[in-house]
Design an enzyme around this catalytic site. Structure first.
Site, short mmCIF file in Angstrom:
data_model
loop_
_atom_site.label_atom_id
_atom_site.label_comp_id
_atom_site.label_asym_id
_atom_site.label_seq_id
_atom_site.Cartn_x
_atom_site.Cartn_y
_atom_site.Cartn_z
N SER A 99 0.84 -1.20 0.00
CA SER A 99 0.00 0.00 0.00
C SER A 99 0.87 1.24 0.00
CB SER A 99 -0.92 0.02 1.23
OG SER A 99 -1.70 1.21 1.25
N PRO A 121 3.77 7.43 9.20
CA PRO A 121 3.22 6.78 10.40
C PRO A 121 1.97 7.46 10.94
CG PRO A 121 5.26 7.95 10.90
CD PRO A 121 5.14 7.93 9.41
N ASP A 122 1.77 8.73 10.60
CA ASP A 122 0.61 9.46 11.12
C ASP A 122 -0.61 9.34 10.21
OD1 ASP A 122 2.07 10.37 13.30
OD2 ASP A 122 2.80 12.13 12.23
N LYS A 178 2.87 -3.59 7.18
CA LYS A 178 3.16 -3.94 5.79
C LYS A 178 4.60 -3.54 5.44
CE LYS A 178 -1.52 -3.56 3.76
NZ LYS A 178 -1.62 -4.88 3.11
#
Length: 309
Positions: free
Chosen positions: A154, A160-161, A182
């Site tokens: 993806s 990360p946010d 992932k």
């Protein structure tokens, strides 16, 4: 049976074949690559097996839970190439929808109705499916001598946010972070020594193939470029399937990791040949030098209670 003088078709295992993208990969291989590849569908359960058999009647299907190493070893035996399409799939919490509707009905009291809440099924969290399950598939492929591993992941893995990482997150912080898990599996594949192709699709939509111009990038540059005329963060599942199949047959796809999206319908020239994305990529690949910390694990031991003093 192989025709005299022709190399036998290579066995391609499509995991997650019961999902929408996996099924399209299986259909594409069965219909358009019959002389080159012999596709095999991997279903996680007998229920998924029946679903695949209904959708692709002529498919060869094996059943193996991605968390079962013994079953995976049997499923991967003799396989030449793999297309991984497995992914954790959340379900919406009905109660959260009711709360939103009530807040909207009382809009004069609530300016923000909030967002729907999601949960993942038992043994179906991102940590279990997108990390441990993907790792198990990669390790099984290494043991089986698989020559090429295509991983459908993806876009947004460097962010990360991202809101996607909050889906299914529990009060203790575990249970979510699908993109981070992932990404960890991608790093494991890169380090495995197998030839790989990692594809990061944007938002997946259900549209016919070859209707949009496909665009590629690396390290979420397509996402970070923002929105506007001629830009899109989405891509058709059918086009992702086309690129997966093209990657299996094109050496330019070996050991590459890239983002895949498309222009809005009507903008640009529809990409009729999926292999053209490798020309557009021009040898670039995503950078895995930056390693983000692991998210909280659902298997973390609960802290021991303090003894009474």
């Amino acid at each position: 049976a192989a025709v005299a003088g022709l190399a036998p078709a290579q066995k391609v295992l499509v995991t997650g074949a019961g999902g929408r993208t996996g099924r399209l990969v299986l259909e594409k291989l069965s219909n358009d690559y019959r002389s080159t590849f012999a596709p095999i569908a991997l279903a996680r359960s007998t229920k998924a097996q029946k679903k695949v058999a209904e959708l692709v009647p002529d498919a060869t299907i094996v059943v193996a839970d991605v968390l079962d190493d013994v079953a995976l070893e049997a499923a991967f035996a003799g396989v030449d190439k793999v297309v991984l399409c497995t992914s954790a799939v959340p379900s919406i919490k009905i109660l959260s929808i009711i709360k939103i509707l009530l807040k909207k009905a009382l809009f004069f009291l609530f300016n923000d109705a909030g967002r729907p809440e999601f949960t993942f099924p038992d043994r179906g969290t991102p940590e279990e499916v997108d990390w441990l399950g993907a790792k198990a598939q990669i390790d099984a492929a290494v043991r089986a001598g698989v020559k090429h591993f295509v991983f459908v992941s993806s876009m947004n893995g460097t962010q990360p946010d991202s809101f996607l990482n909050t889906i299914g997150r529990r009060p203790d912080g575990s249970g979510g972070d699908i993109l981070l898990w992932k990404r960890k599996a991608e790093r494991h594949l890169v380090a495995s020594g197998m030839a790989y192709t990692i594809i990061h699709p944007g938002g997946l939509v259900d549209e016919p193939p070859s209707k949009r111009e496909l665009v590629v990038g690396v390290d979420d540059e397509l996402l970070l470029a923002g929105s506007g005329p001629g830009r899109s963060r989405s891509v058709s599942r059918a086009d992702v399937a086309r690129v997966c199949c093209a990657a299996l047959a094109d050496d330019r796809a070996l050991n590459t990791s890239f983002d895949l999206a498309s222009k809005p319908v009507g903008d640009g020239t529809p990409t009729l040949h999926a292999r053209d994305v490798f020309d557009a990529l021009d040898g670039r690949s995503c950078d895995y030098a930056v390693v983000l910390p692991d998210p909280p694990s659902i298997f973390a031991a609960a802290p021991a209670s303090s003894p009474d003093l």
